[in-house]
Design an enzyme around this catalytic site. Sequence first.
Site, PDB file in Angstrom:
ATOM      1  N   GLU A   1       0.785  -1.413  -0.169  1.00 50.72           N
ATOM      2  CA  GLU A   1       0.094   0.037   0.078  1.00 50.72           C
ATOM      3  C   GLU A   1       0.872   1.203   0.154  1.00 50.72           C
ATOM      4  O   GLU A   1       0.584   1.987   0.996  1.00 50.72           O
ATOM      5  CB  GLU A   1      -0.996   0.088   1.368  1.00 50.72           C
ATOM      6  CG  GLU A   1      -2.079  -1.109   1.318  1.00 50.72           C
ATOM      7  CD  GLU A   1      -3.097  -1.128   2.192  1.00 50.72           C
ATOM      8  OE1 GLU A   1      -2.922   0.073   3.112  1.00 50.72           O
ATOM      9  OE2 GLU A   1      -4.048  -1.769   2.080  1.00 50.72           O
TER      10      GLU A   1
ATOM     11  N   GLU B   1      -5.530  -8.465   0.560  1.00 51.17           N
ATOM     12  CA  GLU B   1      -6.362  -8.259   2.099  1.00 51.17           C
ATOM     13  C   GLU B   1      -7.532  -7.868   1.617  1.00 51.17           C
ATOM     14  O   GLU B   1      -8.004  -7.246   0.895  1.00 51.17           O
ATOM     15  CB  GLU B   1      -5.653  -6.939   2.678  1.00 51.17           C
ATOM     16  CG  GLU B   1      -4.441  -7.162   3.257  1.00 51.17           C
ATOM     17  CD  GLU B   1      -3.621  -5.815   3.817  1.00 51.17           C
ATOM     18  OE1 GLU B   1      -4.488  -5.016   4.216  1.00 51.17           O
ATOM     19  OE2 GLU B   1      -2.551  -5.699   3.930  1.00 51.17           O
TER      20      GLU B   1
HETATM   21  C1  FCB Z   1      -4.624  -2.002   5.422  1.00 53.89           C
HETATM   22  C2  FCB Z   1      -3.255  -2.290   5.944  1.00 53.89           C
HETATM   23  C3  FCB Z   1      -3.083  -3.361   7.147  1.00 53.89           C
HETATM   24  C4  FCB Z   1      -4.406  -3.324   8.031  1.00 53.89           C
HETATM   25  C5  FCB Z   1      -5.797  -2.966   7.213  1.00 53.89           C
HETATM   26  C6  FCB Z   1      -6.866  -2.766   8.107  1.00 53.89           C
HETATM   27  O1  FCB Z   1      -4.195  -0.594   4.905  1.00 53.89           O
HETATM   28  O2  FCB Z   1      -2.337  -2.760   4.860  1.00 53.89           O
HETATM   29  O3  FCB Z   1      -2.210  -3.385   7.574  1.00 53.89           O
HETATM   30  O4  FCB Z   1      -4.184  -1.918   8.713  1.00 53.89           O
HETATM   31  O5  FCB Z   1      -5.568  -2.004   6.152  1.00 53.89           O
END
Ligand code: FCB
Length: 451
Positions: A167, A352
Amino acid sequence: MSRDYRFPDRFLWGAATSAYQIEGSTRADGAGPSIWDRFSHTPGNIANGDTGDIATDHYHRFKADVDLMAQVGLTSYRFSIAWARILPEGTGRVNAAGLAFYDKLIDALLAKNIAPMVTLYHWDLPEALDARGGWLNRDIANWFAEYADICFRAFDDRVPRWVTLNEPWVITHEGYGIGTHAPGRRNFREVPIVTHNLLRAHGSAVQAYRANGKHEIGLVVNLEPKYPASDRPDDIAASARADAYMNRQYLDPVFLGHYPRELVDAFRDAWPEFPASDWPLIQTPFDFLGVNYYSRNVVRDAPRDLPLRAARVRQEGNQHTEMDWEVFPAALTRVLVWVKERYGNRPIYIAENGAAFDDPPHTSGAIVNDPLRVWYLREHLRAAHDAIAQGVDLRGYYAWSLLDNFEWAFGYSKRFGIVHVDFDTLERTLKSSAQFYAEVIRSHGAVLAGA
Ligand code: FCB
């Protein structure tokens, strides 16, 4: 007739974490300090004064955590390496004890047939490098490649998938633009410089990997589709600026070789001319894209909201998570199809996806009932399947997160885990979302057809 939700045979079923959020023992066995150590120890930065000093104590409990993964049936696990454990000063001297920790973790995973996906940078820059300018210093592309190469040499024999950065948008926006994350700078003029150096560092690590690496390497971005709040041209233009900033700032450079026009225009004279010779490095081909998806965003024109002149319009009728993120599964399908259409049909992992909800109080021995998280996972897995049905080359899904953990500026106040962690005793307890995910995995997705 109900829809068939079975996923391809080789689809990877994973969960994700990151080093600072779960490991604890941040200075153990010769590790150097990171910017998150300093940032979390600075009063006022983190809810309740929380720090990652102990976190979930995964550093000592990793074997039991791998057993939990096996119990859920995970076939892959995404975690990150703490740069300052490997190189306490960021470059130069290698700390063998730091390598040894990840060595043991990787072996424990392989013993359970869980394929590691290893992220090299999930935000915990060695403090020593921040002191040298951190992501503002062009030399960081070399520092990062040096660190990456050490990890490749130590672990590529056992790691099938690597991720350079997690990210980059969050690193620039929250770390340098609004200062809610480490290193806590608040200067939007630094954002383009950091962005550019992140992209150069990513390219340098991929090039280092090509020299000796035998498997795959990719980049993970967070994507949040932007929807204009109305049909008015100014809202549509605002939504395009927000999209350029969050969704195209990294992907246009690596895949198309330029920054989005709307972004450069929005930053005006704060967007520097970068050397043309940087572009071949930034465009170094890599093997897969990781997409982190949590929510969408409805956007209106907001002339005073600089630099983008765009603001979010909260969708009152819809369910929101404890992060105040709107639950909107259809945008996951939409964003995956958008990637395919804009950048070509590349291998993609959902690296994620998950939700923070307030879980009920936990009684020892009993499962933690989290129906909203079960619902969130079910709808997003269905949306992921819809993307495959539309031709997206989606190869795996990683739930965020395996464990309740240190949620950055929110400390321990937001729980994302499919496994509950009691932060007093550090006891782990499966939630019903973990049980549900286990059934999804066991059935290859077939149970998603149920109610
Ligand atoms: C993302 C991050 C991770 C976590 C989630 C909820 O932005 O990569 O570390 O904090 O959000």
